[in-house]
Design an enzyme around this catalytic site. Structure first.
Site: not given
Ligand code: PMP
Length: 388
Positions: A214, A140, A54, A186, A211, A245, A182
């Site tokens: 991405h 997520h 990412n 993701s 969120d 990311k 989101e």
């Molecule tokens: N939200 C989304 C949409 C994600 O894709 C991710 C990571 N895969 C996270 C939160 C979690 O973030 P972190 O890896 O910093 O814990």
């Protein structure tokens, strides 16, 4: 009269070995192509073409980011030494919070030690039994867990379904409501129309928790999808971020109004009871934020490269650096990812429960620093593993 534990009859033979089920469960996962293995990466530059990480802007190895981490390590040591409320807030954390708020256009920010914990903190500290949560089905795992932990009533609506969200909000009995989604999904890479979601939230007096894991670094010339939609400073909008990311570091953050941040400092358990973000990660993230603010063209490069990857795979381009290639069943998706890896190309392979059953996929991610030669190499490799 209560019986002491040692007086109770032992249950030898009555109950199975408490771990006996693990072997059966592992065999079932293997048969369904759902077995996961960890593959340690060697250090430094290796010849593998990374289309799985990412690190959308290629900042995880940027010299300025590494220097930010090294300076923080020298200045504050290897660990944060305590929770944020005790010793774990350094001047660097405060600087990073200001920089994140500045980049994303929100009034204030609060840094967590991961994006996962930022999501848990934001939702649990702002919702509760008197607050209906409307949660997008594509959310997520960290948002799903956050909803569960909040003890709020939750209505899950199909991905992007604003009509269903409006119905749930209109019919609610709870005085308060929160919409959780989101910005960029993701695993699908699509971008929700955030201005419309914001209008919906305002209409029903709901908070909108977005969120932008991405979107940050990739949308809105790097400032994220929430900034791009022009809603970052709206009082009912709370944005959660990861520093792991596009920023190439590690950690998470919540950005929003000062009143929201004050509530989180007092009430977010994943903030209060967790050791502060490692100073090296904070220093790296701060350097990355400055680079993104100064070089808006990086975001555009990531999107261009994503479009090129999609064209090679014969799939539609998305709105982000995420390029999904849906295969369907888990086993063939896994086998295709292994074939690519054996030829030196690493892609993500997403299988249930990360994605809905029947939609197992390869997840390719673009980086701003992919070269034309990388793209040519991927094209040849892709053609060699694709059924003709
Ligand atoms: N939200 C989304 C949409 C994600 O894709 C991710 C990571 N895969 C996270 C939160 C979690 O973030 P972190 O890896 O910093 O814990």
């Amino acid at each position: 009269m209560p019986t002491a534990a040692e007086d109770l009859p032992a249950g030898e033979g009555r109950w199975p070995d408490p771990l006996a089920w693990l072997g059966v469960a592992a065999a079932e996962r293997a048969a369904a192509g759902l077995h996961r293995t960890l593959r340690p990466r060697p250090s430094g530059q290796c010849d593998e073409l990374d289309l799985a990480s990412n690190d959308y802007l290629g900042l995880a190895r940027d010299e300025r980011v590494l220097a930010g981490a090294a300076a923080a390590l020298a200045g504050w040591g290897a660990g944060a030494t305590g929770s944020r409320l005790v010793t774990g807030t350094t001047e660097l954390h405060a600087e990073l919070e200001q920089a994140l708020a500045g980049l994303t256009g929100a009034p204030a920010a609060l840094v967590f030690s991961s994006g996962y914990l930022a999501n848990l903190g934001a939702v649990t500290a702002l919702a509760g039994p008197d607050c209906l949560i409307v949660s997008d089905a594509g959310n997520h795992a960290s948002l799903i867990d956050a909803c569960r932990l909040s003890r709020s009533p939750v209505v899950v609506v199909s991905h992007g379904d604003r009509d269903a969200a409006a119905r749930a909000l209109a019919q609610r009995r709870e005085p308060r409501a929160m919409v959780v989604l989101e910005a960029v999904n993701s695993t699908d890479g699509d971008l929700l129309p955030l201005a419309d979601w914001h209008a919906l939230a305002v209409r029903f007096a709901a908070l909108l928790v977005v969120d932008d894991a991405h979107g940050l670094g990739v949308r809105g010339a790097g400032r994220g999808a929430v900034a791009e939609a022009g809603i970052a400073a709206e009082p009912n909008v709370i944005t959660t971020l990861t520093l792991s990311k596009a920023l190439g570091s590690q950690g998470g953050a919540v950005v929003g109004s000062q009143a929201v941040i004050d509530q989180l400092i007092d009430r977010a358990r994943s903030f209060i009871f967790d050791t502060g973000l490692n100073p090296a990660a904070a220093g790296a993230a701060l350097a990355a934020v400055r680079i993104i603010a100064a070089e808006p063209a990086l975001a555009a490069s990531a999107l261009v490269r994503a479009g090129e990857l999609a064209a090679i795979c014969g799939v539609p381009a998305t709105d982000s650096a995420v390029v999904p290639v849906i295969i369907g069943q888990a086993l063939p998706a896994f086998e295709r990812s292994v074939a690519l890896r054996e030829r030196g190309v690493r892609v993500g392979c997403f299988r249930p429960p990360s994605v809905p059953p029947g939609t197992a996929r390869l997840r390719l991610s673009a980086r701003a620093d992919l070269s034309d030669a990388d793209l040519r190499r991927f094209c040849q490799t892709w053609q060699s593993v694709s059924p003709s």
